[in-house]
Design an enzyme around this catalytic site. Structure first.
Site, mmCIF file in Angstrom:
data_model
loop_
_atom_site.group_PDB
_atom_site.id
_atom_site.type_symbol
_atom_site.label_atom_id
_atom_site.label_comp_id
_atom_site.label_asym_id
_atom_site.label_seq_id
_atom_site.Cartn_x
_atom_site.Cartn_y
_atom_site.Cartn_z
ATOM 1 N N ASN A 201 0.861 -1.175 0.000
ATOM 2 C CA ASN A 201 0.000 0.000 0.000
ATOM 3 C C ASN A 201 0.904 1.234 0.000
ATOM 4 O O ASN A 201 1.249 1.765 1.055
ATOM 5 C CB ASN A 201 -0.912 -0.014 1.234
ATOM 6 C CG ASN A 201 -1.982 1.070 1.188
ATOM 7 O OD1 ASN A 201 -1.923 1.992 0.369
ATOM 8 N ND2 ASN A 201 -2.948 0.971 2.074
ATOM 9 N N ARG B 32 -2.517 -1.764 -3.683
ATOM 10 C CA ARG B 32 -3.594 -0.783 -3.668
ATOM 11 C C ARG B 32 -3.220 0.333 -4.643
ATOM 12 O O ARG B 32 -2.149 0.923 -4.547
ATOM 13 C CB ARG B 32 -3.777 -0.194 -2.280
ATOM 14 C CG ARG B 32 -4.874 0.882 -2.246
ATOM 15 C CD ARG B 32 -4.818 1.698 -0.982
ATOM 16 N NE ARG B 32 -5.819 2.760 -0.988
ATOM 17 C CZ ARG B 32 -5.645 3.954 -0.435
ATOM 18 N NH1 ARG B 32 -4.498 4.248 0.157
ATOM 19 N NH2 ARG B 32 -6.595 4.859 -0.475
ATOM 20 N N HIS C 29 -11.716 5.508 -1.864
ATOM 21 C CA HIS C 29 -12.019 4.668 -0.694
ATOM 22 C C HIS C 29 -12.938 3.499 -1.048
ATOM 23 O O HIS C 29 -13.570 2.907 -0.173
ATOM 24 C CB HIS C 29 -12.659 5.501 0.431
ATOM 25 C CG HIS C 29 -11.758 6.539 1.009
ATOM 26 N ND1 HIS C 29 -12.200 7.812 1.319
ATOM 27 C CD2 HIS C 29 -10.440 6.508 1.334
ATOM 28 C CE1 HIS C 29 -11.201 8.521 1.810
ATOM 29 N NE2 HIS C 29 -10.118 7.751 1.815
ATOM 30 N N GLY D 240 -10.980 9.145 7.832
ATOM 31 C CA GLY D 240 -9.587 9.105 8.237
ATOM 32 C C GLY D 240 -8.981 10.456 7.933
ATOM 33 O O GLY D 240 -9.679 11.469 7.901
ATOM 34 N N GLY E 16 -8.022 11.300 5.092
ATOM 35 C CA GLY E 16 -8.897 11.554 3.957
ATOM 36 C C GLY E 16 -10.271 11.009 4.310
ATOM 37 O O GLY E 16 -10.375 9.978 4.971
ATOM 38 N N ARG F 68 -7.087 18.532 3.549
ATOM 39 C CA ARG F 68 -7.787 18.949 2.337
ATOM 40 C C ARG F 68 -8.975 19.840 2.689
ATOM 41 O O ARG F 68 -9.687 19.596 3.653
ATOM 42 C CB ARG F 68 -8.270 17.730 1.547
ATOM 43 C CG ARG F 68 -7.152 16.841 1.031
ATOM 44 C CD ARG F 68 -7.711 15.712 0.183
ATOM 45 N NE ARG F 68 -6.670 14.826 -0.284
ATOM 46 C CZ ARG F 68 -6.599 13.524 0.021
ATOM 47 N NH1 ARG F 68 -7.521 12.977 0.797
ATOM 48 N NH2 ARG F 68 -5.615 12.785 -0.443
ATOM 49 N N GLU G 120 -8.481 -2.528 4.701
ATOM 50 C CA GLU G 120 -8.269 -2.483 3.257
ATOM 51 C C GLU G 120 -7.271 -3.551 2.802
ATOM 52 O O GLU G 120 -7.423 -4.120 1.719
ATOM 53 C CB GLU G 120 -7.771 -1.094 2.857
ATOM 54 C CG GLU G 120 -8.825 -0.008 2.991
ATOM 55 C CD GLU G 120 -8.282 1.380 2.739
ATOM 56 O OE1 GLU G 120 -8.837 2.085 1.878
ATOM 57 O OE2 GLU G 120 -7.305 1.762 3.414
#
Length: 390
Positions: free
Chosen positions: A7, A74, A163, A193, A195, A224, A366
């Protein structure tokens, strides 16, 4: 089956080694670690080569000399080209590299990681698992932006969503928990999270999601900005900021960090409890905007059977969960604080029995989803080869 899950981030690599066997349908973790590159903002092939030498030695030490049977990656952005996990080929790597402009920090790292892994384990099959793939079912009326059509056809400007790996797994686990058959679940899923995004899931499929062409849109996140008036960008340009400076500002210096001086929700909640006004504002803004989109997506799915909270904040911040659910009274949702603050693990309900539908906390994994998808592709390929040979 021994699966190495990679990842990659812009300048970091998380990896796990998982065992998946006939008697164990859930891949168990044998090895897990995160490593930061000494060079900020990039994953250098030489750095990865050195890391993979160490990983290979650790794998052989733990397993008594085994090598990975497959490697799962990922990949953040698959564009319109990838709607499901695929076996990595040179063409696939080239396609992922071409999508760098949509996810400059992540797709370049993924392509570099695949090449380095191929160099270290040349005969080991690799599989790319895409965050955007689950959202390929979003209809045009939800995915398109109201801009001239040529911008869509020429540049691929549309909502892709992210996601998806986490959302798909959380939806599946929720369906099992509630006894809802696959393909029948209507739910709103919030992956929270650093993000953060919200997804409307109708009949088990993504029909709208908050992140757009890139992960910048809609919610207030760690660094962000989320939603803002596009004219702010042109205003900043007129004030002398270039495209790279604006991108850096909105993706890496905005959000919770810009509002409260920290991107860590735990630190913000601690500061808010002590009366820090910036932290209180940041937390309230994040909770308000999230609740607003949850309410909207309840309409999109035609009435949800569940609200699902997952991701690091969704799983671990009881105070933020309470802030969000307390705004959803008009939907008939109310938090049970004893359940919300419980140390219980696994899938659990945190809403009151009188709520219109349950609010669930679902642990995110994930890497497990990537391992399962990787095994599925590799075993399917091997089955196809056997059929041809027979």
């Amino acid at each position: 089956m021994l699966i190495l899950v990679l990842n990659p981030g812009s300048s970091s690599l998380k990896y796990q080694l998982r065992r998946l066997g006939p008697s164990d349908p859930s891949p168990g973790i044998l090895l897990e670690r995160a490593i930061n590159s000494p060079q900020e903002g990039t994953l250098d092939p030489v750095f990865l080569g050195n890391v993979f030498d160490v990983v290979d030695a650790a794998i052989r030490d733990i397993t008594g000399g085994e090598r990975p049977d497959a490697i799962g990656h990922r990949v953040v952005h698959g564009g319109d080209r990838f709607s499901s996990p695929v076996r990595v080929t040179q063409t696939v790597m080239d396609d992922i590299q071409e999508l760098v402009e949509f996810a400059p920090l992540h797709n370049a790292a993924s392509a570099t990681c695949m090449r380095a892994a191929a160099a270290r384990w040349p005969r080991t099959p690799q599989v790319a698992v895409f965050d955007t793939a689950f959202h390929r079912t979003i209809p045009d009326h939800a995915s398109r932006y109201a801009v001239p059509d040529e911008l869509h056809t020429k540049y691929g400007i549309k909502r892709y969503g992210f996601h998806g790996i986490s959302v798909e797994m959380a939806s599946r686990h929720t369906g099992t928990y509630l006894g809802v058959p696959p393909g029948a679940l209507n739910a709103v899923v919030a992956h929270l999270g650093n993000g953060a995004s919200v997804t409307a899931v109708r009949e088990g499929r993504s029909v709208d999601t908050s992140m757009g062409m890139t992960p910048l849109e809609r919610l207030v996140m760690g660094t962000r900005s989320g939603d803002l008036d596009p004219s702010i960008v042109t205003l900043l340009q007129r004030r002398g900021l270039g495209p790279d400076e604006i991108d850096e500002l909105l993706n890496h210096r905005a959000g919770l960090l810009g509002l409260a001086g920290s991107a860590d929700m735990r630190a913000i909640q601690d500061a808010a409890r002590q009366g820090d006004t910036r932290a209180i504002l940041a937390s309230d803004m994040a909770a308000y905007r999230l609740a607003k989109y949850i309410a909207a997506y309840n309409m999109v799915v035609g009435g949800a059977a569940a609200l699902i909270l997952t991701g690091g904040i969704g799983e671990h911040s009881s105070r933020f969960r309470s802030q969000v659910v307390s705004r959803l009274g008009p939907l008939g949702l109310f938090v049970d604080e004893a359940r919300n603050r419980s140390a219980e693990t696994g899938v659990r309900v945190i809403s009151t029995d009188a709520s219109a539908f349950p609010v669930l906390v679902v642990p995110s994994d994930e890497e497990r989803a990537i391992a399962e998808a990787t095994a599925g592709v590799v075993l399917s390929d091997e089955s196809a080869i056997r059929c041809v040979n027979e």
